[in-house]
Write an enzyme that holds these catalytic residues in place. Sequence first.
Site, short mmCIF file in Angstrom:
data_model
loop_
_atom_site.label_atom_id
_atom_site.label_comp_id
_atom_site.label_asym_id
_atom_site.label_seq_id
_atom_site.Cartn_x
_atom_site.Cartn_y
_atom_site.Cartn_z
N SER A 186 1.17 -1.08 -0.14
CA SER A 186 0.66 -0.03 0.36
C SER A 186 1.26 1.25 -0.15
O SER A 186 0.80 2.04 0.81
CB SER A 186 -0.82 -0.37 0.84
OG SER A 186 -0.44 0.24 2.38
N GLU A 200 -3.18 5.69 13.16
CA GLU A 200 -1.77 5.61 11.37
C GLU A 200 -2.82 5.99 10.22
O GLU A 200 -4.31 5.33 9.71
CB GLU A 200 -1.11 4.78 10.89
CG GLU A 200 -0.27 4.99 10.00
CD GLU A 200 0.73 4.38 9.58
OE1 GLU A 200 1.42 2.95 10.95
OE2 GLU A 200 1.22 3.83 8.56
N ARG A 207 8.57 -2.36 6.30
CA ARG A 207 7.09 -3.22 4.71
C ARG A 207 6.41 -4.35 5.21
O ARG A 207 6.71 -5.11 5.17
CB ARG A 207 8.21 -2.87 3.59
CG ARG A 207 9.04 -1.41 3.26
CD ARG A 207 7.80 -0.09 3.40
NE ARG A 207 6.51 0.17 2.84
CZ ARG A 207 6.43 0.85 1.94
NH1 ARG A 207 7.53 2.12 1.57
NH2 ARG A 207 5.34 1.11 1.46
N GLN A 244 -6.90 -1.79 7.55
CA GLN A 244 -5.41 -2.26 7.27
C GLN A 244 -4.64 -3.17 8.33
O GLN A 244 -4.04 -3.87 8.12
CB GLN A 244 -4.64 -1.76 6.36
CG GLN A 244 -2.76 -2.32 6.14
CD GLN A 244 -2.41 -1.52 5.26
OE1 GLN A 244 -2.07 -1.16 3.93
NE2 GLN A 244 -1.37 -0.67 6.11
N LYS A 300 9.64 5.65 7.51
CA LYS A 300 10.46 3.80 6.56
C LYS A 300 11.34 3.95 5.17
O LYS A 300 11.16 5.45 4.13
CB LYS A 300 9.01 3.36 5.95
CG LYS A 300 8.13 2.83 6.01
CD LYS A 300 6.23 2.94 5.10
CE LYS A 300 5.98 1.68 6.15
NZ LYS A 300 4.58 2.40 5.00
P1 PGA Z 1 2.57 -1.01 3.39
O1 PGA Z 1 2.16 -1.18 4.79
O2 PGA Z 1 4.59 -1.75 3.45
O3 PGA Z 1 2.20 -2.65 2.12
O4 PGA Z 1 3.19 0.42 1.95
C1 PGA Z 1 2.37 -0.88 6.05
C2 PGA Z 1 2.40 0.59 6.00
O5 PGA Z 1 0.87 1.07 5.50
O6 PGA Z 1 2.48 1.97 7.19
ZN ZN Z 2 1.00 3.06 7.16
#
Ligand code: PGA
Ligand code: ZN
Length: 424
Positions: free
Chosen positions: A43, A293, A377, A169, A348
Amino acid sequence: MPNKIKKIHALEILDSRGNPTVQATVELSNGTSATSAVPSGASTGRFEAYELRDGDPHRYEGKGVLKAVENVNTKINDALEGVSVFEQTQIDQMMIDLDGTKNKSSLGANAILAVSLAVMSTAAKANNVQLYEYIRSLYNPKLKKYKLPTPVVNVINGGAHGGTNINIQEFWLVAHKAKTFSDKLRQSSEIFHKLGELLHSVGMDTDLGNEGGYSPNVKSHRQVFDLILQAIENAGYKPGKDINLGIDAGASEFYNEKTKKYELPLENKNLTGDELIDFYFDLMEIYPLRIVEDPLDQEDWENWQDFTSDQFIKNNDVVVVGDDLFVTNVKRLKKGIEMGVANSILIKLNQIGTLSETLEAIRYAQENDYQVIVSHRSGETADTTIADLAVAVNAEYIKTGSTSRGERTAKYNRLLNIEEKLNN
Ligand code: PGA
Ligand code: ZN
């Protein structure tokens, strides 16, 4: 000069979803070497640095990273050969300049970050110090104490991370009461197992999603919270008192830009920003939900502002976290701080693409009293850099999935080892 870079070599390896990703190894003239690998999101935010993929339909359905690997082995290797491995800032800047684009789309952020992290790891090894100590020296050598982060443990995987009808999510356990990292992790793991037993006992699916949490089909989002609360009690803990809850709504994934509505098929609802905010406040009234978040879309700044400035958020110290919103990018964070949007940033490394820029974002956040959550991730490797990063900068939280799946527990286990070292 023994600490000069002799050779940089990359390899296409697999992440935890079985998709290709980049690993890089840096070797010094004295033979010291270290290897790092980069993760990959599902995402992903629209404003993240560019992940270079081959697009060749005959290999890995176009997801190969041989071009990024080639960029490391040729252009980046040639540029950095002979440079001292301790010049992290200079090395990162050289790669940014060599790339020449705003979002690292020429060399690929996956190529650049793999090298940036391998340079960092090799330098720590050459100095014979722990990685968190080395990162601390780059971040702020004046900081004295080390603090272990609180894990936010994602026990239910929805949205793009599991084959389920859940739209939100991630659902986290936040063991805020326990004193030590190891106790927080233990409590979370005990509850995770109780949750599995509970799901099994009511005939729900206990298969795991991308981040090691369960991923069942449910009747509503409220049902997910009810199940987690029950699991907390079954494990002998008190919701709210011992354990808080957190979510990553990942709202950019269910925002329809055409209709400007947030689509929650599980609730049979298409909501305006205002209505979605009410939906969250209803949840926060009923459940000890204290970290939220990405409640709103990555460009819905006004609704973010309304959400953050609500009195309930202030009265209850709710942590409002920007992920897709900020993408570990100082420019976007700056805008957020000016607007009073969010009070915490998700960090990240691969959203921005170098260690130096990541440290810059953390520094800016901490100078402005924004809390820091260092994050994995959804596609990960066994690389444990983020554990050391969280300790190096005294991050309040680390988010690295559930207490299952090797690529998730690798980070938690590294933190257990760091905790032991710091206690001795
Ligand atoms: P992603 O999800 O690593 O698939 O982007 C993690 C998040 O949204 O925090
Ligand atoms: Zn996120």
